[in-house]
Design a protein around this motif. Structure first.
Motif: not given
Length: 608
Positions: A340, A343, A348, A353-354
C-alpha cells in the motif's frame, strides 16, 4: 517524497523482529569449545526482490521462485541445530530492482528484512549508489530507525568518503551512524572470522552517481585488510564480501584475479556479475563462490579446518528458492503490509496500483540469462524488440500532433533486467523489467529522452554492439527503426558496416553520415556519454543536438514527459506498460501480446 509514521501493523512486525534477533544472538553467543565445521550461507545481487516472481522454465512452463519469505525459511532450515556454526552474508546490490526500492529511502525494507532473516553482514554494490549518496544516506537512517530487531553489518573496505567535503556531510553522518565499517570480526564455529567488503573496478564504472564518493583499488584494499586481520586482529579465517565478479575470460575475472593476488583470503563471496557457480572456483587456498541473483538461490559452503590452518570444503550447494518451501509468515506479512505504501508513494503518480494486470501473453518473453553466461550466445531478443518498439509508441502517444518521427530507438541490455513469464503481465512486472535509474523529477525510473544525432554518430554508437558487447555482454543493444550488420573480424570500432533506416512505409534507405536523425533512448545512457567516451578512448562520441543540428546546452530539455504540467517524466517501464495495454483484447479479457514478439526481429546481423 517524505516518510510516514509506522502503522500498528508495521510496528508489530518490527517489534517481533527484535525477539527473533535476540534469540539468534543468544544462540550464537552460547558457542564454545573446539572449532567444528563452519557453514557459510550466502547471497548477492538480490536487487530488492522481496516478493516472489515468475520465471520461464525450459519446458515452456512458469516457475514461481524467490521471495524473502521463502529465502528466510531456507536460511532457517540450514541454520537449525547449528546456529553458532553458521555465517549468513551477502555480497552487495541488495537494493534496486523492484517497486520495493521506490520506498527504500523512507523504510529501507531490504536491510530491515535482512536483519530479520538473520544476515550477519553485507557490502555495498554499485546499485546501492544508483540514486546518489543523498538517498542512500536516507536509506541508512531509515534502517536505523526501523530495524529494531537488528540489522546486518555493512562492510565497505574500499569506499572512500571525504569527511571534510561539505556536499557529503549528511552522507558521512548517516554512514558513520549506521555504522558502515571497514571490517568486522565475528566468532562462529570456534573460529575468529574477519570479514571485509569490496567494490570492484567494473562495478565502480556502473556507479557514476556515487560521486563524490570514490572507490580505491580493490586489490590494494584487500591486501591491507588481510594484513590487518591476520597480523593485528589474529583471525583464523578471512571472508571477503566482494562486489567484483567473475567472468568466463580469466584475464578480466576480477575475483579470480583478487584470489591470486591476495592469497590470504579463505572465502570470496562473489557478486556483481549475477553468476551462478554450480561448483566453487579454487584459487590456491581461496574458495570463490556465487549463487546467482534476485534471491532465486541460497548458496551453502561448509568448511572444515585443516591442521595447517587452511580450510577444506566438505559441502557446496546452490539451493533453489522454490514454491516447495513454506513462507516465513512474519517476513511475508512485512512485505504485504508495504504494498500500500508503494501505491501511495509511487504508483499513484502514474494511476496504477501494485499487482494491477496490464496484458496477457500466451508465451514467455525470454531474455538471455547472464547468470548462466547465455548473453554472449545471443544477438537480439523478442523482449528487447518489444521494449524499443514501446519507446517509439509511448513518445508518439504523449506528443500527439506534435510528434516528429523517431528514426532509432536504442536500449542497452544492462537496462533490461529480467524476462517476462507467460500469463498475466502486471505493473510490477513491467517495473521490474526496467527498474533502474532515478528521474530528474525525483521519482524512481529512468526517463525516455529524444535528441538528434548525425548518421556518423549513430554508426559510432552502434559499435557498442559490434566492438564492446563481445567482451561486456550488458553493452549489447536492442534497436527499433534501423537495421545494421557488422563484421566481428574487422578492427575494433570499425566493425559496423551497412546501416539502413526503416521508413514509415516499411522501405529501407541507407543511413547518411551527415544527415540528422531523431533518436530515443533512456536518461542513463545519455548521462553516461562521457563515461563511454573515456572507456573507448574517444572512439564512441555523440553530442545530442536539436532539430537544427545545434548542440543541446541543457540536456534536461531532452526528457519526454508523461505529464508535462506536473513535470512527470515518461519512464522506461511506463512506456512498456502503456504499449502492452495498447494491444487488442484477447480471450482473457486483457490486451494480448502479439505473437511476433515470441521471436527476435532481424535488425542486427553478425556477418560471418
Amino acid at each position: 517524497m517524505h516518510g510516514k509514521g509506522l502503522s500498528k501493523k508495521k510496528s508489530f512486525f518490527y517489534s517481533a523482529s527484535l525477539l527473533v534477533f535476540l534469540c539468534i544472538g543468544l544462540v550464537a553467543a552460547a558457542q564454545a569449545g573446539p572449532a567444528h565445521n563452519l557453514v557459510v550461507l550466502f547471497t548477492h545481487d538480490m536487487h530488492s526482490n522481496l516478493d516472489e516472481y515468475a520465471v520461464p522454465s525450459g519446458d515452456d512452463k512458469v516457475v514461481i521462485t524467490g521471495g524473502y519469505a521463502r529465502l528466510s525459511t531456507a536460511i532457517r532450515n540450514e541454520r537449525k541445530g547449528k546456529e553458532g556454526d553458521t555465517l549468513v552474508v551477502d555480497a552487495g546490490d541488495f537494493s534496486m530492482g523492484t517497486l520495493f526500492h521506490t520506498i527504500r529511502s523512507t523504510y529501507a525494507l531490504e536491510l530491515v528484512a535482512m536483519g530479520m532473516m538473520g544476515y550477519d553482514a553485507t557490502t555495498f554494490g554499485n546499485r546501492e549508489f544508483e540514486f546518489g549518496p543523498g538517498p542512500l544516506a536516507h536509506c541508512l537512517l531509515s534502517a536505523k530507525s526501523h530495524g529494531k530487531g537488528g540489522l546486518p553489518a555493512i562492510i565497505a573496505s574500499n569506499t572512500v568518503v571525504d569527511s571534510h567535503a561539505p556536499e557529503l556531510a549528511s552522507f558521512h553522518k548517516a554512514y558513520t551512524g549506521y555504522p558502515v565499517v571497514l571490517y568486522k570480526i565475528i566468532k562462529r564455529a570456534g573460529l575468529k572470522i574477519g570479514l571485509f567488503g569490496l567494490m570492484g573496478k567494473d562495478a565502480s564504472i556502473y556507479a557514476p552517481e556515487a560521486q563524490p564518493v570514490k572507490f580505491s583499488d580493490s586489490v590494494d584494499a584487500a591486501r591491507a585488510m588481510v594484513d590487518l586481520l591476520r597480523n593485528k586482529e589474529k583471525v583464523n579465517m578471512v571472508v571477503c564480501l566482494s562486489h567484483c565478479g567473475t567472468w568466463p575470460d580469466k584475464n578480466i575475472s576480477e575475483d579470480e584475479i583478487l584470489a591470486k593476488a591476495v592469497p590470504g583470503i579463505d572465502v570470496i563471496v562473489s557478486g556483481h556479475t549475477h553468476t551462478i557457480l554450480d561448483s566453487y572456483i579454487r584459487v590456491g587456498n581461496s574458495y570463490v563462490v556465487s549463487s546467482g541473483c534476485y534471491g532465486g538461490h541460497l548458496g551453502r559452503l561448509e568448511l572444515t579446518k585443516n591442521p595447517d590452518g587452511s580450510f577444506k570444503a566438505v559441502d557446496y550447494r546452490i539451493i533453489p528458492i522454490t514454491s516447495a518451501l513454506s513462507k516465513d509468515q512474519q517476513i511475508s506479512g512485512l512485505i504485504d503490509s508495504f504494498k500500500k505504501e508503494i501505491d501511495e508513494e509511487y504508483l499513484s503518480y502514474f494511476n496504477y496500483h501494485y499487482g494491477q494486470p496490464l496484458a496477457h501473453s500466451a508465451f514467455s518473453l525470454a531474455f538471455p540469462d547472464w547468470s548462466r553466461e547465455e548473453r554472449s550466445q545471443c544477438l537480439i531478443s523478442g523482449l528487447g524488440d518489444l521494449v524499443t518498439d514501446a519507446f517509439i509508441y509511448a513518445v508518439k502517444n504523449k506528443e500527439g500532433k506534435d510528434y516528429q518521427d523517431i528514426s532509432l530507438a536504442i536500449e542497452g541490455w544492462g537496462q533490461i533486467r529480467v524476462p517476462l513469464a507467460k500469463g498475466t503481465l502486471t505493473v510490477d512486472d513491467t517495473f521490474r523489467l526496467m527498474a533502474l535509474g532515478l528521474g530528474q523529477d525525483g521519482l524512481a525510473g529512468s526517463s525516455l529522452v529524444t535528441f538528434r544525432l548525425t548518421g556518423s554518430e549513430i554508426k559510432s554508437l552502434l559499435e557498442l554492439e559490434a566492438t564492446l558487447a563481445p567482451v561486456k555482454e550488458d553493452m549489447r543493444l536492442q534497436i527499433s527503426g534501423m537495421r545494421f550488420s557488422y563484421d566481428p573480424k574487422a578492427p575494433p570500432f570499425a566493425r559496423v558496416k551497412k546501416v539502413e533506416v526503416e521508413k514509415a512505409n516499411g522501405k529501407l534507405e541507407p543511413l547518411k553520415d551527415t544527415r540528422l536523425y531523431r533518436v530515443c533512448t533512456n536518461w542513463k545512457t545519455l548521462a553516461m556519454r562521457d563515461t563511454l567516451k573515456a572507456l573507448t578512448g574517444g572512439k564512441i562520441v555523440f553530442i545530442p543536438k536539436d532539430e537544427t543540428g545545434k548542440p543541446i546546452a541543457d540536456i534536461q530539455t531532452t526528457r519526454v514527459f508523461a505529464d508535462a504540467k506536473k513535470s512527470l517524466e515518461l519512464k522506461e517501464w511506463l512506456a512498456v506498460a502503456m504499449y502492452v495495454q495498447s494491444f487488442p483484447l484477447g480471450d482473457k479479457g486483457l490486451a494480448e501480446v502479439p505473437l511476433k514478439y515470441s521471436l527476435p526481429q532481424t535488425n542486427i546481423t553478425k556477418l560471418k
